[in-house]
Design a protein around this motif. Structure first.
Motif, mmCIF file in Angstrom:
data_model
loop_
_atom_site.group_PDB
_atom_site.id
_atom_site.type_symbol
_atom_site.label_atom_id
_atom_site.label_comp_id
_atom_site.label_asym_id
_atom_site.label_seq_id
_atom_site.Cartn_x
_atom_site.Cartn_y
_atom_site.Cartn_z
ATOM 1 N N GLY A 142 0.667 -1.202 -0.231
ATOM 2 C CA GLY A 142 0.042 0.062 -0.235
ATOM 3 C C GLY A 142 0.685 1.264 -0.224
ATOM 4 N N HIS A 143 0.196 2.375 -0.375
ATOM 5 C CA HIS A 143 0.864 3.519 -0.550
ATOM 6 C C HIS A 143 -0.162 4.779 0.455
ATOM 7 N N LEU A 144 0.668 5.142 1.387
ATOM 8 C CA LEU A 144 -0.024 5.639 2.457
ATOM 9 C C LEU A 144 0.425 7.317 2.649
ATOM 10 N N GLU A 145 -0.697 8.210 3.044
ATOM 11 C CA GLU A 145 -0.023 9.682 3.351
ATOM 12 C C GLU A 145 -0.782 9.954 4.441
ATOM 13 N N GLY A 146 -0.022 10.719 5.175
ATOM 14 C CA GLY A 146 -0.560 11.302 6.378
ATOM 15 C C GLY A 146 -0.236 12.835 6.567
ATOM 16 N N GLY A 147 -0.252 13.461 5.137
ATOM 17 C CA GLY A 147 -0.002 14.854 5.336
ATOM 18 C C GLY A 147 1.379 14.979 4.120
ATOM 19 N N PRO A 148 1.847 16.178 3.910
ATOM 20 C CA PRO A 148 2.914 16.372 2.907
ATOM 21 C C PRO A 148 4.373 15.938 3.526
ATOM 22 N N GLU A 149 4.435 15.555 4.983
ATOM 23 C CA GLU A 149 5.565 15.158 5.430
ATOM 24 C C GLU A 149 5.405 13.825 5.836
ATOM 25 N N ALA A 150 4.551 12.969 5.450
ATOM 26 C CA ALA A 150 4.469 11.793 6.133
ATOM 27 C C ALA A 150 3.891 10.834 4.784
ATOM 28 N N GLU A 175 9.028 7.174 3.217
ATOM 29 C CA GLU A 175 9.553 7.822 2.178
ATOM 30 C C GLU A 175 10.058 9.258 2.781
ATOM 31 N N SER A 176 9.392 9.855 3.611
ATOM 32 C CA SER A 176 9.691 11.082 3.951
ATOM 33 C C SER A 176 10.829 11.106 4.867
ATOM 34 N N GLY A 177 10.893 9.957 5.701
ATOM 35 C CA GLY A 177 11.823 9.842 6.829
ATOM 36 C C GLY A 177 13.124 9.133 6.299
ATOM 37 N N GLN A 178 12.996 8.650 5.135
ATOM 38 C CA GLN A 178 14.076 7.919 4.504
ATOM 39 C C GLN A 178 14.434 6.789 5.404
ATOM 40 N N ARG A 179 13.531 5.802 5.633
ATOM 41 C CA ARG A 179 13.815 4.680 6.618
ATOM 42 C C ARG A 179 13.121 3.541 5.856
ATOM 43 N N THR A 274 2.253 8.272 16.019
ATOM 44 C CA THR A 274 1.002 7.867 15.556
ATOM 45 C C THR A 274 0.558 8.895 14.464
ATOM 46 N N VAL A 275 0.200 8.308 13.229
ATOM 47 C CA VAL A 275 0.023 9.251 12.130
ATOM 48 C C VAL A 275 -1.284 8.755 11.299
ATOM 49 N N PRO A 276 -2.271 9.654 11.445
ATOM 50 C CA PRO A 276 -3.428 8.980 10.635
ATOM 51 C C PRO A 276 -3.139 9.002 9.210
ATOM 52 N N VAL A 277 -3.693 8.280 8.455
ATOM 53 C CA VAL A 277 -3.176 7.979 7.035
ATOM 54 C C VAL A 277 -4.322 7.616 6.137
ATOM 55 N N GLN A 278 -4.329 7.552 4.934
ATOM 56 C CA GLN A 278 -5.151 7.422 3.895
ATOM 57 C C GLN A 278 -4.544 6.961 2.396
ATOM 58 N N GLY A 279 -4.961 6.186 1.609
ATOM 59 C CA GLY A 279 -4.508 5.867 0.364
ATOM 60 C C GLY A 279 -4.810 4.655 -0.113
#
Length: 436
Positions: A142-150, A175-179, A274-279
Protein backbone atom coordinates in the motif's frame (compact mmCIF):
# COMPACT_ATOMS: atom_id res chain seq x y z
CA UNK A 1 22.19 -9.02 17.59
CA UNK A 2 19.36 -10.10 19.90
CA UNK A 3 17.32 -13.08 18.77
CA UNK A 4 14.86 -15.53 20.26
CA UNK A 5 15.88 -19.01 19.15
CA UNK A 6 12.72 -20.91 18.33
CA UNK A 7 12.08 -24.02 20.37
CA UNK A 8 10.46 -25.64 17.36
CA UNK A 9 12.39 -26.76 14.23
CA UNK A 10 15.35 -24.57 15.19
CA UNK A 11 14.16 -21.65 13.08
CA UNK A 12 14.98 -18.18 14.28
CA UNK A 13 11.82 -16.35 15.28
CA UNK A 14 13.42 -12.96 15.49
CA UNK A 15 13.59 -9.63 13.81
CA UNK A 16 16.03 -8.87 11.09
CA UNK A 17 17.64 -5.88 12.79
CA UNK A 18 15.89 -2.63 11.90
CA UNK A 19 18.19 -0.83 9.47
CA UNK A 20 20.86 -3.45 10.02
CA UNK A 21 24.36 -2.13 9.40
CA UNK A 22 25.74 -2.91 5.94
CA UNK A 23 28.71 -5.07 5.21
CA UNK A 24 28.03 -8.73 5.93
CA UNK A 25 31.47 -10.41 6.12
CA UNK A 26 32.46 -12.09 2.86
CA UNK A 27 32.80 -15.51 4.51
CA UNK A 28 29.16 -15.30 5.64
CA UNK A 29 27.71 -13.95 2.40
CA UNK A 30 27.25 -17.29 0.68
CA UNK A 31 25.51 -18.80 3.70
CA UNK A 32 23.13 -15.85 3.90
CA UNK A 33 22.05 -15.92 0.26
CA UNK A 34 22.33 -19.58 -0.79
CA UNK A 35 19.67 -22.25 -0.57
CA UNK A 36 16.06 -22.55 -1.64
CA UNK A 37 12.85 -23.71 0.00
CA UNK A 38 12.42 -26.81 -2.15
CA UNK A 39 10.76 -30.15 -1.44
CA UNK A 40 13.72 -31.62 0.48
CA UNK A 41 13.97 -28.54 2.68
CA UNK A 42 10.23 -28.72 3.35
CA UNK A 43 10.56 -32.38 4.36
CA UNK A 44 13.62 -31.77 6.56
CA UNK A 45 12.11 -28.80 8.39
CA UNK A 46 8.84 -30.65 8.94
CA UNK A 47 10.73 -33.63 10.39
CA UNK A 48 12.52 -31.31 12.81
CA UNK A 49 9.21 -29.80 13.86
CA UNK A 50 7.63 -33.18 14.52
CA UNK A 51 10.65 -34.55 16.40
CA UNK A 52 10.62 -31.57 18.71
CA UNK A 53 6.86 -31.82 19.09
CA UNK A 54 7.17 -35.47 20.11
CA UNK A 55 9.89 -34.64 22.64
CA UNK A 56 7.89 -31.74 24.14
CA UNK A 57 4.37 -33.20 23.72
CA UNK A 58 3.41 -30.24 21.53
CA UNK A 59 -0.20 -31.12 20.73
CA UNK A 60 -0.89 -28.30 18.19
CA UNK A 61 1.99 -29.41 15.95
CA UNK A 62 1.12 -33.11 16.11
CA UNK A 63 -2.58 -32.46 15.50
CA UNK A 64 -1.91 -30.08 12.60
CA UNK A 65 0.29 -32.57 10.78
CA UNK A 66 -2.11 -35.48 11.36
CA UNK A 67 -5.11 -33.51 10.07
CA UNK A 68 -3.17 -32.49 6.96
CA UNK A 69 -2.04 -36.02 6.19
CA UNK A 70 -5.41 -37.61 6.85
CA UNK A 71 -7.10 -34.99 4.70
CA UNK A 72 -5.06 -35.93 1.60
CA UNK A 73 -3.15 -32.67 1.52
CA UNK A 74 -1.10 -31.72 -1.51
CA UNK A 75 1.96 -33.95 -2.05
CA UNK A 76 0.91 -36.96 0.05
CA UNK A 77 4.15 -38.78 -0.80
CA UNK A 78 6.06 -36.02 1.02
CA UNK A 79 3.73 -36.42 4.00
CA UNK A 80 4.48 -40.13 4.10
CA UNK A 81 8.23 -39.50 3.78
CA UNK A 82 8.12 -37.04 6.71
CA UNK A 83 6.33 -39.58 8.92
CA UNK A 84 8.80 -42.32 7.93
CA UNK A 85 11.82 -40.20 8.82
CA UNK A 86 10.26 -39.32 12.17
CA UNK A 87 9.64 -43.01 12.89
CA UNK A 88 13.31 -43.87 12.26
CA UNK A 89 14.80 -40.63 13.55
CA UNK A 90 16.76 -39.62 16.61
CA UNK A 91 13.74 -39.16 18.88
CA UNK A 92 12.12 -42.31 20.27
CA UNK A 93 8.36 -41.92 19.75
CA UNK A 94 6.00 -42.65 22.62
CA UNK A 95 3.70 -45.11 20.88
CA UNK A 96 1.24 -44.92 23.76
CA UNK A 97 0.61 -41.26 22.94
CA UNK A 98 -2.42 -41.29 20.64
CA UNK A 99 -1.30 -38.12 18.88
CA UNK A 100 2.13 -39.58 18.11
CA UNK A 101 0.56 -42.84 16.91
CA UNK A 102 -1.74 -40.87 14.63
CA UNK A 103 1.27 -39.15 13.02
CA UNK A 104 3.26 -42.36 12.61
CA UNK A 105 0.35 -44.15 10.93
CA UNK A 106 0.83 -41.77 8.02
CA UNK A 107 4.19 -43.44 7.28
CA UNK A 108 2.34 -46.46 5.88
CA UNK A 109 -0.66 -44.66 4.43
CA UNK A 110 -1.51 -45.21 0.79
CA UNK A 111 -0.24 -42.46 -1.49
CA UNK A 112 -3.41 -41.02 -2.97
CA UNK A 113 -3.74 -38.20 -5.43
CA UNK A 114 -3.51 -34.74 -3.96
CA UNK A 115 -6.62 -32.70 -3.31
CA UNK A 116 -8.71 -32.35 -6.45
CA UNK A 117 -8.29 -29.25 -8.57
CA UNK A 118 -11.24 -26.92 -8.11
CA UNK A 119 -13.41 -25.80 -11.00
CA UNK A 120 -12.59 -22.14 -10.37
CA UNK A 121 -12.21 -19.44 -7.74
CA UNK A 122 -15.25 -18.79 -5.54
CA UNK A 123 -15.82 -15.72 -3.41
CA UNK A 124 -15.77 -15.22 -0.47
CA UNK A 125 -14.79 -18.84 0.23
CA UNK A 126 -11.44 -18.75 -1.55
CA UNK A 127 -10.34 -15.59 0.22
CA UNK A 128 -9.74 -17.78 3.27
CA UNK A 129 -7.25 -20.52 3.99
CA UNK A 130 -7.07 -23.74 1.97
CA UNK A 131 -6.04 -26.15 4.73
CA UNK A 132 -4.76 -28.86 2.40
CA UNK A 133 -2.86 -26.69 -0.07
CA UNK A 134 0.90 -27.14 -0.02
CA UNK A 135 1.80 -23.48 -0.47
CA UNK A 136 -0.34 -20.43 0.23
CA UNK A 137 0.16 -16.76 0.90
CA UNK A 138 -1.74 -13.54 1.48
CA UNK A 139 0.16 -10.49 0.31
CA UNK A 140 -0.70 -6.81 0.62
CA UNK A 141 1.06 -3.61 -0.24
CA UNK A 142 0.00 0.00 0.00
CA UNK A 143 0.75 3.67 -0.43
CA UNK A 144 -0.27 5.82 2.52
CA UNK A 145 -0.16 9.54 3.20
CA UNK A 146 -0.57 11.45 6.45
CA UNK A 147 0.18 14.89 5.05
CA UNK A 148 3.00 16.27 2.89
CA UNK A 149 5.65 15.18 5.38
CA UNK A 150 4.33 11.67 6.03
CA UNK A 151 4.36 9.26 3.10
CA UNK A 152 4.66 5.51 3.57
CA UNK A 153 4.68 2.28 1.64
CA UNK A 154 4.11 -1.09 3.25
CA UNK A 155 4.37 -4.79 2.50
CA UNK A 156 2.49 -7.38 4.57
CA UNK A 157 2.75 -11.09 3.75
CA UNK A 158 1.72 -14.27 5.54
CA UNK A 159 3.15 -17.51 4.07
CA UNK A 160 2.43 -21.13 4.80
CA UNK A 161 4.14 -24.24 3.42
CA UNK A 162 2.48 -27.49 4.44
CA UNK A 163 0.77 -27.68 7.84
CA UNK A 164 3.74 -26.72 10.04
CA UNK A 165 5.79 -23.97 8.39
CA UNK A 166 4.55 -20.38 8.67
CA UNK A 167 6.28 -17.04 8.18
CA UNK A 168 5.25 -13.40 8.26
CA UNK A 169 7.10 -10.59 6.48
CA UNK A 170 6.17 -6.98 7.25
CA UNK A 171 8.04 -3.96 5.85
CA UNK A 172 7.51 -0.22 6.12
CA UNK A 173 9.07 2.33 3.78
CA UNK A 174 9.08 5.76 5.40
CA UNK A 175 9.61 7.87 2.30
CA UNK A 176 9.66 11.20 4.12
CA UNK A 177 11.96 9.96 6.86
CA UNK A 178 14.06 7.89 4.42
CA UNK A 179 13.92 4.72 6.48
CA UNK A 180 13.16 1.10 5.64
CA UNK A 181 12.30 -1.32 8.43
CA UNK A 182 11.16 -4.92 8.24
CA UNK A 183 10.78 -8.31 9.91
CA UNK A 184 11.08 -11.86 8.59
CA UNK A 185 9.56 -13.96 11.35
CA UNK A 186 8.87 -17.64 11.66
CA UNK A 187 5.56 -18.20 13.47
CA UNK A 188 4.94 -21.36 15.56
CA UNK A 189 1.82 -23.42 14.91
CA UNK A 190 0.30 -22.49 18.26
CA UNK A 191 0.30 -18.81 17.22
CA UNK A 192 -1.44 -19.39 13.87
CA UNK A 193 -5.21 -19.35 13.43
CA UNK A 194 -7.14 -19.32 10.16
CA UNK A 195 -10.75 -19.91 9.24
CA UNK A 196 -11.65 -21.81 6.05
CA UNK A 197 -14.44 -20.28 4.02
CA UNK A 198 -13.70 -16.62 4.74
CA UNK A 199 -10.77 -14.26 5.14
CA UNK A 200 -9.59 -14.47 8.75
CA UNK A 201 -5.91 -15.27 9.26
CA UNK A 202 -3.81 -14.45 12.32
CA UNK A 203 -0.07 -15.01 12.67
CA UNK A 204 0.86 -13.89 16.15
CA UNK A 205 0.34 -10.13 16.39
CA UNK A 206 -0.38 -9.88 12.66
CA UNK A 207 -4.00 -10.24 11.60
CA UNK A 208 -5.90 -10.00 8.31
CA UNK A 209 -9.66 -10.46 8.30
CA UNK A 210 -12.95 -9.61 6.63
CA UNK A 211 -15.23 -7.36 8.64
CA UNK A 212 -18.53 -6.76 6.87
CA UNK A 213 -17.79 -5.17 3.52
CA UNK A 214 -14.28 -4.15 4.56
CA UNK A 215 -10.93 -5.84 5.13
CA UNK A 216 -8.99 -5.15 8.32
CA UNK A 217 -5.22 -5.37 8.61
CA UNK A 218 -3.06 -5.16 11.71
CA UNK A 219 0.67 -5.50 11.17
CA UNK A 220 3.49 -5.28 13.66
CA UNK A 221 7.23 -4.67 13.33
CA UNK A 222 8.28 -5.46 16.88
CA UNK A 223 6.81 -2.38 18.63
CA UNK A 224 8.86 -0.13 16.32
CA UNK A 225 6.17 0.22 13.67
CA UNK A 226 2.52 -0.81 13.54
CA UNK A 227 -0.14 -0.77 10.86
CA UNK A 228 -3.84 -0.58 11.68
CA UNK A 229 -5.82 -0.21 8.45
CA UNK A 230 -9.33 -0.54 7.12
CA UNK A 231 -9.46 -1.44 3.42
CA UNK A 232 -12.58 -0.93 1.29
CA UNK A 233 -12.66 -2.77 -2.07
CA UNK A 234 -13.56 -0.43 -4.94
CA UNK A 235 -13.52 -3.10 -7.65
CA UNK A 236 -14.29 -6.76 -8.13
CA UNK A 237 -11.30 -9.12 -7.78
CA UNK A 238 -9.07 -9.60 -10.82
CA UNK A 239 -8.63 -13.25 -11.79
CA UNK A 240 -5.04 -13.66 -12.94
CA UNK A 241 -4.63 -15.27 -16.37
CA UNK A 242 -8.32 -14.76 -17.03
CA UNK A 243 -9.63 -17.61 -14.88
CA UNK A 244 -7.30 -17.42 -11.87
CA UNK A 245 -5.22 -20.46 -12.85
CA UNK A 246 -1.55 -20.17 -13.82
CA UNK A 247 1.15 -22.71 -14.59
CA UNK A 248 4.13 -22.58 -12.28
CA UNK A 249 7.51 -22.82 -14.03
CA UNK A 250 8.79 -25.60 -11.76
CA UNK A 251 5.71 -27.73 -12.33
CA UNK A 252 2.12 -27.92 -11.12
CA UNK A 253 -0.22 -24.93 -10.94
CA UNK A 254 -1.43 -22.09 -8.75
CA UNK A 255 -4.72 -20.31 -8.12
CA UNK A 256 -4.24 -16.55 -8.02
CA UNK A 257 -6.39 -13.43 -7.72
CA UNK A 258 -5.75 -9.76 -6.94
CA UNK A 259 -7.87 -7.06 -5.32
CA UNK A 260 -6.35 -4.17 -7.18
CA UNK A 261 -7.99 -1.08 -5.66
CA UNK A 262 -8.54 -1.02 -1.92
CA UNK A 263 -9.25 2.37 -0.37
CA UNK A 264 -7.19 2.51 2.82
CA UNK A 265 -7.70 4.52 6.00
CA UNK A 266 -6.22 4.05 9.43
CA UNK A 267 -2.99 4.80 11.21
CA UNK A 268 0.72 4.09 11.10
CA UNK A 269 2.70 4.08 14.32
CA UNK A 270 6.39 4.63 13.73
CA UNK A 271 9.09 5.28 16.29
CA UNK A 272 6.87 6.79 18.95
CA UNK A 273 4.42 8.77 16.82
CA UNK A 274 1.05 7.73 15.42
CA UNK A 275 0.02 9.21 12.08
CA UNK A 276 -3.52 9.06 10.65
CA UNK A 277 -3.20 7.96 7.02
CA UNK A 278 -5.18 7.28 3.89
CA UNK A 279 -4.33 5.94 0.48
CA UNK A 280 -4.44 2.89 -1.78
CA UNK A 281 -3.75 -0.76 -1.07
CA UNK A 282 -3.50 -3.98 -3.08
CA UNK A 283 -4.13 -7.61 -2.05
CA UNK A 284 -2.91 -10.83 -3.69
CA UNK A 285 -3.92 -14.33 -2.67
CA UNK A 286 -2.20 -17.36 -4.18
CA UNK A 287 -2.30 -21.07 -3.33
CA UNK A 288 -1.73 -24.51 -4.79
CA UNK A 289 0.38 -27.69 -4.90
CA UNK A 290 3.69 -26.02 -5.78
CA UNK A 291 7.03 -24.98 -4.35
CA UNK A 292 8.74 -21.74 -5.26
CA UNK A 293 12.27 -22.99 -4.84
CA UNK A 294 14.02 -20.61 -7.21
CA UNK A 295 16.00 -23.44 -8.77
CA UNK A 296 14.22 -23.31 -12.10
CA UNK A 297 12.81 -19.81 -12.30
CA UNK A 298 12.34 -16.63 -10.30
CA UNK A 299 10.33 -13.55 -11.15
CA UNK A 300 9.88 -9.81 -11.50
CA UNK A 301 6.43 -8.67 -10.31
CA UNK A 302 4.63 -5.30 -10.31
CA UNK A 303 1.38 -3.88 -9.01
CA UNK A 304 0.55 -0.67 -10.89
CA UNK A 305 -2.28 1.68 -9.82
CA UNK A 306 -3.02 4.79 -11.89
CA UNK A 307 -5.11 7.90 -11.41
CA UNK A 308 -7.40 6.92 -14.31
CA UNK A 309 -8.74 3.99 -12.19
CA UNK A 310 -6.79 1.34 -14.09
CA UNK A 311 -4.51 -1.21 -12.44
CA UNK A 312 -2.08 -3.78 -13.76
CA UNK A 313 -0.71 -6.98 -12.28
CA UNK A 314 2.44 -7.61 -14.31
CA UNK A 315 4.90 -10.43 -13.73
CA UNK A 316 7.41 -12.44 -15.63
CA UNK A 317 9.18 -15.63 -14.64
CA UNK A 318 12.84 -15.74 -15.62
CA UNK A 319 15.76 -18.10 -15.36
CA UNK A 320 18.60 -17.50 -12.91
CA UNK A 321 20.52 -15.98 -15.82
CA UNK A 322 17.73 -13.56 -16.64
CA UNK A 323 16.16 -15.24 -19.67
CA UNK A 324 12.35 -14.85 -19.87
CA UNK A 325 10.32 -18.02 -19.18
CA UNK A 326 6.69 -16.83 -19.12
CA UNK A 327 4.97 -13.45 -18.85
CA UNK A 328 1.57 -12.20 -17.77
CA UNK A 329 0.07 -8.71 -17.95
CA UNK A 330 -3.36 -8.53 -16.28
CA UNK A 331 -5.24 -5.26 -16.63
CA UNK A 332 -8.20 -4.13 -14.55
CA UNK A 333 -9.96 -1.45 -16.55
CA UNK A 334 -11.87 1.44 -15.05
CA UNK A 335 -15.12 -0.53 -15.04
CA UNK A 336 -13.45 -3.52 -13.36
CA UNK A 337 -13.26 -5.74 -16.45
CA UNK A 338 -10.13 -7.86 -16.58
CA UNK A 339 -8.01 -8.10 -19.73
CA UNK A 340 -5.12 -10.54 -20.17
CA UNK A 341 -2.05 -9.96 -22.32
CA UNK A 342 1.38 -11.56 -22.55
CA UNK A 343 2.79 -8.94 -24.90
CA UNK A 344 5.17 -6.57 -23.15
CA UNK A 345 8.84 -5.63 -23.21
CA UNK A 346 10.91 -4.85 -20.14
CA UNK A 347 13.99 -2.66 -19.81
CA UNK A 348 16.14 -2.32 -16.67
CA UNK A 349 17.37 1.28 -16.57
CA UNK A 350 18.80 1.74 -13.08
CA UNK A 351 20.58 -0.46 -10.57
CA UNK A 352 21.45 -0.56 -6.87
CA UNK A 353 23.86 -2.95 -5.17
CA UNK A 354 23.04 -4.11 -1.66
CA UNK A 355 25.89 -3.53 0.81
CA UNK A 356 24.58 -6.46 2.88
CA UNK A 357 24.31 -9.23 0.29
CA UNK A 358 26.17 -7.86 -2.74
CA UNK A 359 23.11 -8.48 -4.93
CA UNK A 360 22.23 -6.05 -7.73
CA UNK A 361 18.60 -4.93 -7.98
CA UNK A 362 16.77 -2.89 -10.62
CA UNK A 363 15.40 0.39 -9.27
CA UNK A 364 14.21 2.00 -12.53
CA UNK A 365 12.22 0.21 -15.23
CA UNK A 366 10.37 0.79 -18.46
CA UNK A 367 7.64 -1.58 -19.64
CA UNK A 368 6.27 -1.26 -23.20
CA UNK A 369 3.08 -2.80 -24.61
CA UNK A 370 3.51 -3.00 -28.40
CA UNK A 371 -0.10 -4.11 -28.86
CA UNK A 372 -1.61 -0.98 -27.27
CA UNK A 373 1.17 1.58 -27.59
CA UNK A 374 1.21 2.14 -23.83
CA UNK A 375 4.37 2.40 -21.74
CA UNK A 376 4.99 2.38 -17.99
CA UNK A 377 7.86 4.27 -16.36
CA UNK A 378 8.60 3.00 -12.85
CA UNK A 379 11.18 4.26 -10.33
CA UNK A 380 11.88 3.39 -6.69
CA UNK A 381 11.29 6.06 -4.06
CA UNK A 382 14.25 4.58 -2.18
CA UNK A 383 16.99 2.24 -3.40
CA UNK A 384 17.37 0.15 -0.24
CA UNK A 385 14.16 -1.84 0.13
CA UNK A 386 15.80 -5.26 0.30
CA UNK A 387 14.44 -7.87 2.71
CA UNK A 388 17.65 -9.76 3.15
CA UNK A 389 18.09 -13.11 4.82
CA UNK A 390 20.36 -12.38 7.76
CA UNK A 391 20.57 -15.86 9.28
CA UNK A 392 21.69 -19.27 7.97
CA UNK A 393 19.45 -20.93 5.44
CA UNK A 394 17.93 -23.59 7.70
CA UNK A 395 16.94 -20.86 10.14
CA UNK A 396 15.37 -18.63 7.47
CA UNK A 397 14.78 -20.61 4.25
CA UNK A 398 12.77 -18.00 2.37
CA UNK A 399 14.83 -16.13 -0.24
CA UNK A 400 16.31 -12.68 -0.03
CA UNK A 401 14.40 -10.29 -2.30
CA UNK A 402 13.68 -6.63 -3.05
CA UNK A 403 10.16 -5.38 -2.35
CA UNK A 404 9.64 -1.66 -2.69
CA UNK A 405 7.39 1.34 -3.09
CA UNK A 406 7.76 3.06 -6.46
CA UNK A 407 6.47 6.00 -8.46
CA UNK A 408 4.83 5.18 -11.78
CA UNK A 409 3.67 6.97 -14.91
CA UNK A 410 1.54 5.50 -17.69
CA UNK A 411 2.31 7.00 -21.09
CA UNK A 412 -0.66 6.67 -23.45
CA UNK A 413 -0.37 6.32 -27.26
CA UNK A 414 -1.32 10.00 -27.65
CA UNK A 415 1.43 11.08 -25.25
CA UNK A 416 -0.60 11.74 -22.10
CA UNK A 417 1.24 11.01 -18.85
CA UNK A 418 -1.01 9.55 -16.17
CA UNK A 419 0.55 9.44 -12.69
CA UNK A 420 0.31 6.46 -10.42
CA UNK A 421 2.00 4.33 -7.80
CA UNK A 422 3.58 0.89 -7.92
CA UNK A 423 5.15 -1.87 -5.92
CA UNK A 424 7.83 -4.16 -7.31
CA UNK A 425 9.08 -7.53 -6.07
CA UNK A 426 12.10 -9.12 -7.67
CA UNK A 427 15.24 -11.12 -7.03
CA UNK A 428 18.76 -9.84 -7.38
CA UNK A 429 21.53 -10.56 -9.88
CA UNK A 430 25.18 -11.18 -9.26
CA UNK A 431 25.85 -8.29 -11.65
CA UNK A 432 23.69 -5.83 -13.62
CA UNK A 433 22.06 -7.33 -16.69
CA UNK A 434 19.68 -6.15 -19.36
CA UNK A 435 17.38 -5.51 -20.97
CA UNK A 436 15.18 -7.93 -19.01
Amino acid sequence: MLCVIASVISLVACQVPVNAPPGAPDKELKALTAGTLDRETYVSLSVRALERAIASHDAPVLDAFARYGEGAGDDPSATREIARRVRTGTVTPDLADTRVARVLRLADAAVTSSSARADGIRFPVDAGIHPFSLTEWWYLNGHLEGGPEARFGYEFTMFKVGPLLHWVHVALTDESGQRFDYIRDWVPVKDVTARPGRLDVRYGANHLWQEGDTIRLQGDIRDVQRLDLTLVPRKQPLLINGDGLIDMPEGSYSWYFSQTRLQATGQVTTRGRTVPVQGLSWLDHQWGPFFVSGRGAIWDWFSLQFDDSTEYNVFGFRSQKGQPVARYLNESRGDGRGVLSRDYRMARLGWWQSPRTGKHYTTRWRLDRPGTGEAFEIEAVRDDQELSRMFPFMQDPLPTYWEGRMRAVKVTPDGRRIPGVAYCEHFGFERPQGPG
